[in-house]
Design an enzyme around this catalytic site. Structure first.
Site, short mmCIF file in Angstrom:
data_model
loop_
_atom_site.label_atom_id
_atom_site.label_comp_id
_atom_site.label_asym_id
_atom_site.label_seq_id
_atom_site.Cartn_x
_atom_site.Cartn_y
_atom_site.Cartn_z
N HIS A 158 0.83 -1.21 0.00
CA HIS A 158 0.00 0.00 0.00
C HIS A 158 0.87 1.26 0.00
O HIS A 158 0.60 2.20 -0.77
CB HIS A 158 -0.92 -0.01 1.22
CG HIS A 158 -1.70 1.26 1.39
ND1 HIS A 158 -2.92 1.47 0.77
CD2 HIS A 158 -1.45 2.39 2.10
CE1 HIS A 158 -3.37 2.66 1.10
NE2 HIS A 158 -2.50 3.24 1.90
N GLU A 159 1.89 1.29 0.84
CA GLU A 159 2.78 2.45 0.88
C GLU A 159 3.55 2.60 -0.42
O GLU A 159 3.79 3.71 -0.89
CB GLU A 159 3.74 2.35 2.06
CG GLU A 159 3.06 2.30 3.42
CD GLU A 159 2.09 3.44 3.65
OE1 GLU A 159 2.31 4.54 3.08
OE2 GLU A 159 1.09 3.23 4.37
N HIS A 177 1.50 4.45 -2.87
CA HIS A 177 1.59 5.91 -2.77
C HIS A 177 2.80 6.44 -3.54
O HIS A 177 2.72 7.47 -4.21
CB HIS A 177 1.69 6.34 -1.31
CG HIS A 177 0.40 6.27 -0.56
ND1 HIS A 177 -0.77 6.82 -1.05
CD2 HIS A 177 0.09 5.72 0.64
CE1 HIS A 177 -1.74 6.62 -0.18
NE2 HIS A 177 -1.25 5.95 0.84
#
Length: 248
Positions: free
Chosen positions: A109-110, A113
């Site tokens: 998920h990071e 980004h």
């Protein structure tokens, strides 16, 4: 009837706020419970390909053609984040070196980004652009709202509302950013075979629970904004009725 509402504007605003606050708080508490519970549950489930969080983040970056992002450990629990200022993904200790379904999901998920910044994803660019204004609004709005209430200054109170609305807008823009990062992460985890079909549902549950916390934060901010607006409208009506009565 307008005079009644104006006379009890604060009362009605506070009661509407409390009435709506209960389900929002329940959602917020439930979301936090889901985050902690799912992270704990899937932290104990290893991955067949033995990807650690750091390894998964790197794999997601490479699969999306991103090669200049650093990945570093950081202290704390669920303090994972991507910092565009130094182009670095920071992963907490339970995520960085752990080969678990939860660690892979959070790290991916990071990395999502970081990919968003690399490809110029519009919502994250907008969110970054409004950060200075949002910080200003969060610092000054409470003071202006308080002074406006105490001094009965509608102009100061309105200024406080406008500044506070920046925080709500920031929360609104954050939603597509977070959902898109999770979608990118899950698509890459599946497409690259980082997680198999039996492991993907666990990562999906972890990320969905985290997304709910952002939904709850938006609802809480919007509810607070609604309360301030109702107080402002109630006091405006009261002031208007008093002026009309005085002319009579």
């Amino acid at each position: 009837m307008p005079y009644y509402y104006g006379g009890y504007g604060d009362f009605l605003a506070n009661n509407i706020y409390v009435l709506l606050l209960i389900p929002v708080m329940i959602l917020s508490l439930w979301a936090q419970t889901q985050v902690s519970g799912n992270f704990k549950k899937y932290s104990s489930r290893g991955t067949r390909r033995q990807y650690t969080g750091a390894g998964a983040a790197e794999a997601v970056l490479r699969a999306n053609g991103v090669y200049d992002v650093q990945i570093r450990p950081c202290s704390g629990h669920l303090t994972d984040h991507y910092d565009p200022r130094d182009n670095t993904i920071y992963l907490s200790e339970p995520v960085y070196a752990m080969p678990s379904v939860a660690a892979v999901g959070v790290a991916a998920h990071e990395a999502g980004h970081a990919v968003q910044y690399a490809v110029g994803y519009a919502p994250i660019r907008l969110r970054s652009a409004i950060v200075p204004m949002t910080n200003l609004g969060s610092r000054c709005s409470v003071l202006l709202l308080f002074i406006g209430l105490v001094m009965y200054s509608q102009s100061l109170f309105l200024a406080g509302i406008l500044l506070f609305s920046l925080t709500t807008f920031f929360q609104l823009v954050t939603l597509p950013v977070e959902f898109n990062a999770s979608r990118r992460a899950l698509e890459t985890l599946e497409g690259q075979g980082i997680l198999d079909q039996e492991e993907l549902p666990g990562a999906r549950k972890v990320l969905r629970a985290a997304a709910l916390t952002y939904v709850a934060a938006l609802l809480m901010s919007a509810l607070q904004l609604l309360r301030y607006v109702l107080i402002f409208l109630g006091r405006s009506d009261r002031g208007g009725n008093r002026r009309s009565g005085g002319r009579r």
